[in-house]
Each structure stands twice: as structure tokens, then as C-alpha cells.
Design a protein around this motif. Structure first.
Motif, PDB file in Angstrom:
ATOM      1  N   GLU A  29       7.995   8.412   4.006  1.00  0.00           N
ATOM      2  CA  GLU A  29       7.174   7.351   4.589  1.00  0.00           C
ATOM      3  C   GLU A  29       7.461   7.204   6.080  1.00  0.00           C
ATOM      4  OE1 GLU A  29       7.594   3.733   2.403  1.00  0.00           O
ATOM      5  OE2 GLU A  29       7.289   4.713   0.464  1.00  0.00           O
ATOM      6  N   THR A  35      13.434   2.525   5.457  1.00  0.00           N
ATOM      7  CA  THR A  35      12.215   3.235   5.063  1.00  0.00           C
ATOM      8  C   THR A  35      12.546   4.653   4.596  1.00  0.00           C
ATOM      9  OG1 THR A  35      10.967   1.977   6.712  1.00  0.00           O
ATOM     10  CG2 THR A  35       9.924   3.960   5.831  1.00  0.00           C
ATOM     11  N   SER A  55       1.635   8.328  12.465  1.00  0.00           N
ATOM     12  CA  SER A  55       0.655   7.258  12.670  1.00  0.00           C
ATOM     13  C   SER A  55       0.767   6.642  14.059  1.00  0.00           C
ATOM     14  CB  SER A  55       0.830   6.176  11.602  1.00  0.00           C
ATOM     15  OG  SER A  55      -0.050   5.097  11.802  1.00  0.00           O
ATOM     16  N   ALA A  82      -6.934   0.259   6.132  1.00  0.00           N
ATOM     17  CA  ALA A  82      -6.068  -0.353   5.126  1.00  0.00           C
ATOM     18  C   ALA A  82      -5.085   0.641   4.516  1.00  0.00           C
ATOM     19  CB  ALA A  82      -6.924  -0.978   4.032  1.00  0.00           C
ATOM     20  N   LYS A  83      -5.405   1.946   4.584  1.00  0.00           N
ATOM     21  CA  LYS A  83      -4.544   2.960   3.979  1.00  0.00           C
ATOM     22  C   LYS A  83      -3.618   3.632   4.984  1.00  0.00           C
ATOM     23  CE  LYS A  83      -7.877   4.048   0.323  1.00  0.00           C
ATOM     24  NZ  LYS A  83      -8.680   5.121  -0.335  1.00  0.00           N
ATOM     25  N   SER A  84      -3.637   3.184   6.234  1.00  0.00           N
ATOM     26  CA  SER A  84      -2.802   3.819   7.252  1.00  0.00           C
ATOM     27  C   SER A  84      -1.328   3.579   6.960  1.00  0.00           C
ATOM     28  CB  SER A  84      -3.150   3.283   8.640  1.00  0.00           C
ATOM     29  OG  SER A  84      -2.686   1.953   8.789  1.00  0.00           O
ATOM     30  N   ALA A  85      -0.487   4.512   7.415  1.00  0.00           N
ATOM     31  CA  ALA A  85       0.955   4.405   7.178  1.00  0.00           C
ATOM     32  C   ALA A  85       1.530   3.154   7.841  1.00  0.00           C
ATOM     33  CB  ALA A  85       1.652   5.659   7.704  1.00  0.00           C
ATOM     34  N   LEU A 144       2.965  -4.120   5.545  1.00  0.00           N
ATOM     35  CA  LEU A 144       2.894  -4.887   4.303  1.00  0.00           C
ATOM     36  C   LEU A 144       4.259  -4.927   3.613  1.00  0.00           C
ATOM     37  CD1 LEU A 144      -0.537  -3.697   2.835  1.00  0.00           C
ATOM     38  CD2 LEU A 144       0.020  -5.971   3.718  1.00  0.00           C
ATOM     39  N   HIS A 145       4.967  -3.798   3.658  1.00  0.00           N
ATOM     40  CA  HIS A 145       6.308  -3.748   3.072  1.00  0.00           C
ATOM     41  C   HIS A 145       7.243  -4.713   3.810  1.00  0.00           C
ATOM     42  CE1 HIS A 145       9.984  -2.127   1.312  1.00  0.00           C
ATOM     43  NE2 HIS A 145      10.469  -2.009   2.539  1.00  0.00           N
ATOM     44  N   GLN A 191      -0.054   0.346   8.424  1.00  0.00           N
ATOM     45  CA  GLN A 191      -0.478  -0.823   7.656  1.00  0.00           C
ATOM     46  C   GLN A 191       0.393  -0.991   6.404  1.00  0.00           C
ATOM     47  OE1 GLN A 191      -2.245  -3.339   8.413  1.00  0.00           O
ATOM     48  NE2 GLN A 191      -4.193  -3.465   7.330  1.00  0.00           N
ATOM     49  N   ARG A 192       0.671   0.110   5.721  1.00  0.00           N
ATOM     50  CA  ARG A 192       1.503   0.045   4.518  1.00  0.00           C
ATOM     51  C   ARG A 192       2.922  -0.398   4.863  1.00  0.00           C
ATOM     52  NH1 ARG A 192      -0.693   5.174   3.553  1.00  0.00           N
ATOM     53  NH2 ARG A 192       1.390   6.110   3.772  1.00  0.00           N
ATOM     54  N   TRP A 193       3.445   0.121   5.972  1.00  0.00           N
ATOM     55  CA  TRP A 193       4.802  -0.244   6.386  1.00  0.00           C
ATOM     56  C   TRP A 193       4.873  -1.732   6.739  1.00  0.00           C
ATOM     57  CZ3 TRP A 193       7.087  -1.862  11.083  1.00  0.00           C
ATOM     58  CH2 TRP A 193       8.488  -1.804  11.114  1.00  0.00           C
TER      59      TRP A 193
END
Length: 415
Positions: free
Chosen positions: A365, A361, A372, A395-398, A404-405, A400-402
Motif C-alpha cells: 500500500e 502502512t 499516487s 474514491a479508489k485512489s491510493a 480513510l485508514h 483516498q484509501r490511505w
């Protein structure tokens, strides 16, 4: 051994075994318990050796004499000299005896069906040689037909004999389901299992299946089966199942004429006006029903196969395609079709690879992720603990994004 015992044992051999209890009891004594394939081929004599023997080993469910009698009755069921009616009657008798048999004796019957009803090896070899020699000649088609016929096993005829009975299909599906736990440890059963899968793929072809909607007005027995068979998101109560069958929901299943009232597979769909991001809002029993006039999106959030005995027979793709066609006809405004399904194996993979994914990461990020979860820099334990609450994340939380990655990496590079 004294004279009385010797006389008693040998006189009993002069009397025939009670055929009504052929699979349920054994004059040689009680059968050992068998669970989940605990007894395997390494602990047993080969089936053919048992058939030729005169005495039963302690760990064997049936005596050699009983094994031979059951084999004779199986063969008699497909005797070419008898009528279809008589063959069906004999098959029905076997089904009734099987119902009262112990699991161990049922397993012996599976072994007989698997090992003793194979295609004639010599005929197969001869037909194969003739076919190979005929390739490219005018006789090729005829040779192929003969080769195909030679490879058809008597086992298939036996399964067909059972299948024509009123409860025959149900019997065979249940038999294969009961056999599944034994397959891994006893490869002798594979021939029967594969033959049944092949036959089921024909008998349960989607062309023979009926698509039916399951609603709150369906028979209670059918609604109860939804609760029983739901495999993705457990149904917790009658209020829960009523919510899943509400006006803004649809549930469809495939049914077979020979298994009335029994869904083979069913899918649950939510009709909404946006793309859903998670399951909880769809399962919220307190949420108001969506306005169907504004519905533009169909979310397929659960699909469940119900019959273990039909493992390997594919229904899912055909069911979804049929349901999409049905929904489009009923709701012309629908434009988007999506699924919300768990990713099998993701959580266990992430538990083992969180450190590696954190190392990949970027620093910016990673810092956002740390803020977070409340730990900077974040460690694997911090992230995994926070994932228990992922369904409530923005849905925009760090985090959540991590996540999804990580899911994209898992699907694209690890599977």
C-alpha cells in the motif's frame, strides 16, 4: 492637594450619582478598557472587599459606591414585597442601563449577579443535615423538598424576573454570549454561567421549540441569517444560498416563540439518489437539481448553532430526528440518511502524525501511495501536500484509501 481641590472632591460626594447613567458613567473617572478577559481576579480585589471599601483602585471599572448602588438595584428587582409588575419595571430599567454600559462595567454587574446572589449557606447545611437524617423515614420526601428549596439561589429569581419581559430572553442570551470569553480566566463568573445554562435548558426545551422549513421564499431577513450563522461551509454568495435552498434541498431550523425570526440551530439537507462521497458536488451551483421522485438518500451536510449564549443547551439530536420524520412523511421513497461533516481536529492531528501513519502502512500500500503522490517512498511532506487536493481524488485512489485508514485510526484510537 490644595484646599480648592479638596473641597471640590468632597462636596461632589454629597450629591447622589445620576442613576440614569449608573452603569454608563462614574464620578470617580473613566473605566479601564477590558478585552477578552484581560483583567482577571489576580489583578483585582475580591468583589466583597470592593463593596466594603471607600475608594476605587485604578484598574477597577466601578467605584465602591457605584458597585453598592448597582447591587441595591439588583436586589430591589427581586424584593419579595413588590408586585410582579413593579419587579418587571425595575428589571426593564436595568436592561436599559446595561445596554449603555461599557464592557468593564457590565463585567462588574456579572460579578455581582454571580457572587452576591448565592443560596444561604446556613440554610443549605441545615436542610442537608435534616434530609440525610430523614432518609429511609416517612419524612424523607418532605425533607428532600426543603433541601431542594434551600439550594435555590436568589440569582435564579433574578434571571426569571428578566425573562418575563418582552426582550428579556434576548437580553439574557446576549448577556451570556458576551460573558463567554471571560469565563476561562475568571472563575468567579462560573456560578452565573452555570445557572443561566440550567435555566436555558428549561426555557429552550425542545418541547417548546418550533420546527420550521427555511426556503428561498422565506423572508429575506431570515435567509440573511443563514448566511451569517453558517458555521460548516461558508456561503459565498446569493447564488450559493439559492442553490442550498433549491427544490432538491431542504433546510430546517428550530425557533423559540420568544425569539421570533431567529433560528437557534438549522440543518441543511440534500436529497439525491445515491450516497454522496464528498461535499463539492453538493455545493456546485451549476449542477442540475436532482429528481425528487427518484430521491432515496438524504445527506445532512451542514448543521449550525446560531446562539453563543445557548452554549451547552443541546438541540442537534432532536433537530435531526424531527427532520428525518418530516422528510419521511414528504418523501416515502427515502431509505438512507447520512451526514457529510468535517472531522474536527483530523487535519492538525495528521500533520503531526503522518510519519507514524506511514510507518504503519504495509509495503504494498505504501508503494501504491508513493505512485499516487509522485514520490517513492512517500514522505509526510509529500502526502500532506497532496491532501490539499483530496476533494478531487477518485474514491479508489491510493491516497483516498490511505486517508480513510488514517481517519478510522484517529476516530477509533486517538479520541
Amino acid at each position: 492637594m490644595n484646599a480648592t481641590s479638596w473641597i471640590s472632591r468632597n462636596v461632589s460626594r454629597l450629591f447622589p450619582i445620576d442613576r440614569k447613567g449608573l452603569l454608563a458613567s462614574d464620578a470617580a473617572g473613566p473605566a479601564p478598557a477590558v478585552r477578552g478577559g484581560a483583567v482577571g481576579p489576580a489583578a483585582e480585589r475580591p468583589t466583597r472587599e470592593r463593596l466594603a471599601a471607600s475608594r476605587r483602585h485604578k484598574e477597577e471599572a466601578m467605584s465602591p459606591r457605584m458597585l453598592r448602588l448597582v447591587l441595591d438595584e439588583l436586589k430591589a428587582t427581586i424584593d419579595p414585597r413588590i408586585s410582579e409588575v413593579e419587579g418587571g419595571r425595575r428589571a426593564q430599567v436595568l436592561i436599559e442601563r446595561y445596554a449603555g454600559a461599557t464592557v468593564a462595567r457590565r463585567r462588574d454587574m456579572w460579578l455581582l449577579m454571580s457572587e452576591m446572589f448565592t443560596a444561604d449557606t446556613e440554610k443549605v447545611k441545615s436542610a442537608q443535615a435534616k434530609f440525610a437524617a430523614a432518609v429511609g423515614t416517612p419524612d424523607e420526601a418532605a425533607a428532600e423538598v426543603q433541601y431542594r428549596r434551600a439550594t435555590v439561589s436568589p440569582r435564579r429569581r433574578l434571571l426569571q424576573r428578566f425573562s418575563v419581559l418582552p426582550e428579556g430572553i434576548r437580553f439574557l442570551v446576549d448577556l451570556r454570549a458576551e460573558m463567554q470569553p471571560f469565563l476561562k480566566k475568571d472563575k468567579r463568573l462560573q456560578a452565573l454561567d452555570v445557572e443561566m445554562e440550567y435555566m436555558f435548558s428549561t426555557w429552550f426545551d425542545v418541547g417548546f421549540l418550533e420546527l420550521q422549513r427555511i426556503s428561498w421564499d422565506s423572508p429575506a431577513s431570515l435567509v440573511e441569517k443563514l448566511i451569517k450563522y453558517e458555521a460548516v461551509h461558508d456561503i459565498r454568495s446569493w447564488a450559493d444560498v439559492k442553490n442550498r435552498l433549491d427544490s432538491d434541498r431542504r433546510c430546517y431550523g428550530f425557533f423559540h416563540p420568544r425569539l421570533p425570526g431567529e433560528p437557534l440551530i438549522f440543518v441543511e439537507v440534500a436529497l439525491i439518489d445515491h450516497m454522496a462521497g464528498s461535499i463539492p458536488p453538493l455545493l456546485d451551483e451549476q449542477a442540475a437539481a436532482s429528481d425528487l421522485d427518484k430521491a432515496t438518500t438524504a445527506i445532512f451536510y451542514s448543521i449550525s448553532n446560531t446562539q453563543t449564549g445557548l452554549r451547552g443547551v443541546s438541540f442537534g439530536d432532536s433537530l435531526i430526528k424531527r427532520v428525518v420524520e418530516t422528510l419521511c412523511a414528504e418523501f416515502p421513497r427515502l431509505r438512507h440518511f447520512a451526514t457529510l461533516s468535517p472531522i474536527p481536529g483530523l487535519r492538525s492531528w495528521l500533520t503531526q502524525n503522518a510519519d507514524r501513519m506511514l510507518a504503519l502502512t504495509p509495503d504494498k500500500e505504501l508503494a501504491e501511495l508513493g505512485r499516487s503522490v509522485g514520490f517513492e517512498p512517500p514522505a509526510a511532506a509529500h502526502v500532506l501536500l497532496a491532501l490539499d487536493k483530496v476533494e478531487s481524488l477518485d474514491a479508489k485512489s491510493a491516497l483516498q484509501r490511505w486517508l480513510l485508514h488514517c481517519a478510522a485510526h484517529y476516530l477509533g484510537r486517538e479520541l
